[in-house]
Design a protein around this motif. Structure first.
Motif, PDB file in Angstrom:
ATOM      1  N   ARG A 149      46.611  36.143  44.271  1.00 53.91           N
ATOM      2  CA  ARG A 149      46.123  37.514  44.344  1.00 53.91           C
ATOM      3  C   ARG A 149      47.271  38.508  44.359  1.00 53.91           C
ATOM      4  NH1 ARG A 149      45.565  40.591  48.765  1.00 53.91           N
ATOM      5  NH2 ARG A 149      45.669  38.791  50.177  1.00 53.91           N
ATOM      6  N   GLN A 150      48.295  38.226  45.158  1.00 53.67           N
ATOM      7  CA  GLN A 150      49.402  39.173  45.258  1.00 53.67           C
ATOM      8  C   GLN A 150      50.249  39.218  43.987  1.00 53.67           C
ATOM      9  OE1 GLN A 150      51.378  37.978  48.914  1.00 53.67           O
ATOM     10  NE2 GLN A 150      50.308  39.568  50.063  1.00 53.67           N
TER      11      GLN A 150
ATOM     12  N   ALA B  56      50.827  42.586  41.773  1.00 48.63           N
ATOM     13  CA  ALA B  56      52.154  43.086  41.400  1.00 48.63           C
ATOM     14  C   ALA B  56      52.221  43.403  39.918  1.00 48.63           C
ATOM     15  CB  ALA B  56      53.220  42.052  41.771  1.00 48.63           C
ATOM     16  N   MET B  57      51.729  42.505  39.092  1.00 48.17           N
ATOM     17  CA  MET B  57      51.762  42.742  37.647  1.00 48.17           C
ATOM     18  C   MET B  57      50.850  43.887  37.248  1.00 48.17           C
ATOM     19  SD  MET B  57      52.233  38.882  36.093  1.00 48.17           S
ATOM     20  CE  MET B  57      51.125  38.027  37.215  1.00 48.17           C
ATOM     21  N   ASP B  58      49.717  44.027  37.915  1.00 49.04           N
ATOM     22  CA  ASP B  58      48.841  45.175  37.649  1.00 49.04           C
ATOM     23  C   ASP B  58      49.551  46.494  37.957  1.00 49.04           C
ATOM     24  OD1 ASP B  58      46.556  43.983  36.625  1.00 49.04           O
ATOM     25  OD2 ASP B  58      45.638  43.679  38.596  1.00 49.04           O
ATOM     26  N   ALA B  59      50.475  46.431  38.914  1.00 54.29           N
ATOM     27  CA  ALA B  59      51.229  47.639  39.291  1.00 54.29           C
ATOM     28  C   ALA B  59      52.482  47.821  38.442  1.00 54.29           C
ATOM     29  CB  ALA B  59      51.602  47.566  40.768  1.00 54.29           C
TER      30      ALA B  59
ATOM     31  N   ASP C 263      46.571  27.890  44.935  1.00 57.73           N
ATOM     32  CA  ASP C 263      46.053  26.645  45.502  1.00 57.73           C
ATOM     33  C   ASP C 263      44.759  26.211  44.826  1.00 57.73           C
ATOM     34  OD1 ASP C 263      44.377  28.544  46.568  1.00 57.73           O
ATOM     35  OD2 ASP C 263      44.883  28.141  48.669  1.00 57.73           O
ATOM     36  N   SER C 264      44.561  26.701  43.613  1.00 57.76           N
ATOM     37  CA  SER C 264      43.464  26.207  42.770  1.00 57.76           C
ATOM     38  C   SER C 264      43.873  26.375  41.314  1.00 57.76           C
ATOM     39  CB  SER C 264      42.158  26.962  43.040  1.00 57.76           C
ATOM     40  OG  SER C 264      42.184  28.260  42.451  1.00 57.76           O
ATOM     41  N   TRP C 265      43.321  25.525  40.458  1.00 61.28           N
ATOM     42  CA  TRP C 265      43.633  25.603  39.030  1.00 61.28           C
ATOM     43  C   TRP C 265      43.179  26.933  38.439  1.00 61.28           C
ATOM     44  CZ3 TRP C 265      46.739  23.706  35.624  1.00 61.28           C
ATOM     45  CH2 TRP C 265      46.454  23.804  34.253  1.00 61.28           C
ATOM     46  N   ALA C 266      42.003  27.397  38.846  1.00 62.10           N
ATOM     47  CA  ALA C 266      41.460  28.650  38.299  1.00 62.10           C
ATOM     48  C   ALA C 266      42.369  29.827  38.635  1.00 62.10           C
ATOM     49  CB  ALA C 266      40.052  28.892  38.844  1.00 62.10           C
ATOM     50  N   ASP C 267      42.864  29.880  39.866  1.00 62.71           N
ATOM     51  CA  ASP C 267      43.741  30.978  40.255  1.00 62.71           C
ATOM     52  C   ASP C 267      45.088  30.897  39.530  1.00 62.71           C
ATOM     53  OD1 ASP C 267      41.849  32.058  41.897  1.00 62.71           O
ATOM     54  OD2 ASP C 267      42.738  31.353  43.774  1.00 62.71           O
ATOM     55  N   ALA C 268      45.600  29.687  39.340  1.00 60.27           N
ATOM     56  CA  ALA C 268      46.858  29.530  38.600  1.00 60.27           C
ATOM     57  C   ALA C 268      46.700  30.024  37.167  1.00 60.27           C
ATOM     58  CB  ALA C 268      47.294  28.066  38.619  1.00 60.27           C
ATOM     59  N   GLN C 269      45.571  29.692  36.553  1.00 60.79           N
ATOM     60  CA  GLN C 269      45.313  30.156  35.196  1.00 60.79           C
ATOM     61  C   GLN C 269      45.178  31.674  35.142  1.00 60.79           C
ATOM     62  OE1 GLN C 269      44.882  28.042  32.149  1.00 60.79           O
ATOM     63  NE2 GLN C 269      46.214  27.004  33.611  1.00 60.79           N
ATOM     64  N   ALA C 270      44.582  32.261  36.198  1.00 66.23           N
ATOM     65  CA  ALA C 270      44.429  33.717  36.238  1.00 66.23           C
ATOM     66  C   ALA C 270      45.792  34.412  36.302  1.00 66.23           C
ATOM     67  CB  ALA C 270      43.574  34.115  37.441  1.00 66.23           C
ATOM     68  N   VAL C 271      46.735  33.829  37.049  1.00 62.22           N
ATOM     69  CA  VAL C 271      48.084  34.398  37.113  1.00 62.22           C
ATOM     70  C   VAL C 271      48.749  34.320  35.739  1.00 62.22           C
ATOM     71  CG1 VAL C 271      50.378  34.151  38.119  1.00 62.22           C
ATOM     72  CG2 VAL C 271      48.354  33.879  39.569  1.00 62.22           C
ATOM     73  N   MET C 272      48.614  33.181  35.067  1.00 59.04           N
ATOM     74  CA  MET C 272      49.211  33.032  33.749  1.00 59.04           C
ATOM     75  C   MET C 272      48.597  34.010  32.746  1.00 59.04           C
ATOM     76  SD  MET C 272      49.661  29.608  31.399  1.00 59.04           S
ATOM     77  CE  MET C 272      47.903  29.421  31.076  1.00 59.04           C
ATOM     78  N   THR C 273      47.291  34.185  32.816  1.00 60.33           N
ATOM     79  CA  THR C 273      46.610  35.127  31.928  1.00 60.33           C
ATOM     80  C   THR C 273      47.138  36.541  32.140  1.00 60.33           C
ATOM     81  OG1 THR C 273      44.606  33.781  31.840  1.00 60.33           O
ATOM     82  CG2 THR C 273      44.378  36.123  31.313  1.00 60.33           C
ATOM     83  N   LYS C 274      47.316  36.917  33.404  1.00 60.76           N
ATOM     84  CA  LYS C 274      47.821  38.262  33.701  1.00 60.76           C
ATOM     85  C   LYS C 274      49.250  38.438  33.189  1.00 60.76           C
ATOM     86  CE  LYS C 274      46.013  41.037  35.411  1.00 60.76           C
ATOM     87  NZ  LYS C 274      45.306  42.230  34.874  1.00 60.76           N
ATOM     88  N   GLN C 275      50.067  37.408  33.318  1.00 58.30           N
ATOM     89  CA  GLN C 275      51.443  37.500  32.811  1.00 58.30           C
ATOM     90  C   GLN C 275      51.447  37.718  31.306  1.00 58.30           C
ATOM     91  OE1 GLN C 275      53.382  35.246  30.721  1.00 58.30           O
ATOM     92  NE2 GLN C 275      54.966  36.849  30.841  1.00 58.30           N
TER      93      GLN C 275
ATOM     94  N   GLU D   6      49.087  38.995  29.548  1.00 62.08           N
ATOM     95  CA  GLU D   6      48.499  40.301  29.279  1.00 62.08           C
ATOM     96  C   GLU D   6      49.516  41.421  29.454  1.00 62.08           C
ATOM     97  OE1 GLU D   6      45.761  43.110  32.030  1.00 62.08           O
ATOM     98  OE2 GLU D   6      44.855  41.171  31.539  1.00 62.08           O
ATOM     99  N   THR D   7      50.350  41.326  30.512  1.00 62.65           N
ATOM    100  CA  THR D   7      51.280  42.407  30.832  1.00 62.65           C
ATOM    101  C   THR D   7      52.654  42.228  30.187  1.00 62.65           C
ATOM    102  OG1 THR D   7      52.051  41.271  32.837  1.00 62.65           O
ATOM    103  CG2 THR D   7      50.146  42.752  33.066  1.00 62.65           C
ATOM    104  N   GLY D   8      53.039  40.975  29.903  1.00 62.14           N
ATOM    105  CA  GLY D   8      54.372  40.719  29.372  1.00 62.14           C
ATOM    106  C   GLY D   8      55.472  40.823  30.410  1.00 62.14           C
ATOM    107  N   LEU D   9      55.111  40.976  31.678  1.00 56.42           N
ATOM    108  CA  LEU D   9      56.102  41.067  32.750  1.00 56.42           C
ATOM    109  C   LEU D   9      56.599  39.671  33.129  1.00 56.42           C
ATOM    110  CD1 LEU D   9      54.146  43.665  34.878  1.00 56.42           C
ATOM    111  CD2 LEU D   9      56.351  44.084  33.773  1.00 56.42           C
ATOM    112  N   VAL D  10      57.731  39.618  33.801  1.00 58.31           N
ATOM    113  CA  VAL D  10      58.238  38.340  34.286  1.00 58.31           C
ATOM    114  C   VAL D  10      57.418  37.901  35.494  1.00 58.31           C
ATOM    115  CG1 VAL D  10      60.189  37.149  35.355  1.00 58.31           C
ATOM    116  CG2 VAL D  10      60.581  38.760  33.464  1.00 58.31           C
TER     117      VAL D  10
END
Length: 230
Positions: free
Chosen positions: A78-79, A83-86, A98-110, A112-116
């Protein structure tokens, strides 16, 4: 110069502050934790005067380029996404989630934003692992098989400094993250099929043997392996 907010005032937050002093182009602008008292306790010995108890307010600051997350595991995904949304780059301690779905959500956001968005896979920098990797790259070692065993010898739910904490390690998501990274780093290949097995450590006294902090019982002796694809 990259301006950093360190979020999480526990044992690994301090490790990051010590390491960041060796990077001339990095400046820790503020330390953030659940309370300003906790933030200040970590920040002041390192010469940092700016502290906060609000992650959301920190993300709104325009003098912050990146955040380092050393917060409890359940907060990582979540955090990192916040951060990437900001518009901030983020380094997050393992595991990224601590779940596959959340890990995938972080990768998707990265993506989407192109941030490190970097996960703290630090084991590859250990001198022993560097030694083995260098010998393999030089053709002096040939990999026949790789096996990692992880033991819990912790009797109480404390951090690396022996301080009480409100969350617990997850043996699979936390420690196996190191294992998978080491397999991939050492072999230069991608893990395509992880395997693991475990057995409870023998109890020879009331609280002898490793303790599984989730269950408060003798912990597992996990034996991890992986199939890699060259």
């Amino acid at each position: 110069m990259i301006r950093i907010a360190l979020v999480g005032a526990g044992a690994f937050g301090e490790k990051h502050l010590v390491g960041l002093k060796n990077i001339p182009d990095a400046e820790v602008v503020t330390v953030v934790s659940a309370s300003e008292e906790e933030s200040r306790k970590l920040a002041e010995p390192h010469g940092i005067s700016d502290v906060s108890d609000s992650y959301e307010a920190t993300l709104r600051r325009d003098d912050i380029d990146a955040v380092i997350l050393t917060t409890p595991t359940p907060m990582h995904a979540r955090q990192a996404i916040q951060a990437m949304d900001a518009g901030k780059h983020v380094e997050v301690e393992i595991p990224v989630a601590d779940s596959w779905a959340d890990a995938q959500a972080v990768m998707t956001k990265q993506r989407e934003t192109g941030l490190v968005c970097m996960v703290g896979h630090t084991r590859r920098f250990n001198p022993s692992h560097q030694y083995v990797k260098q010998r393999i790259d030089a053709g002096e070692f040939a990999i026949q098989s790789m096996d990692v065993q992880t033991f819990f010898f912790r009797r109480t739910n404390t951090n690396a400094k022996g301080e009480p904490r409100s969350w617990t390690d997850h043996l699979l998501w936390h420690h196996s993250a190191h294992t998978i990274d080491i397999f991939q780093y050492t072999t230069g290949a991608k893990v395509v099929q992880p395997t693991s097995s475990g057995a409870e450590a023998p109890r020879t006294g009331d609280r002898d043997g490793p303790v599984d902090p989730d269950e408060d019982r003798p912990g597992a002796d996990p034996d991890a392996g992986a199939v890699v694809q060259q």
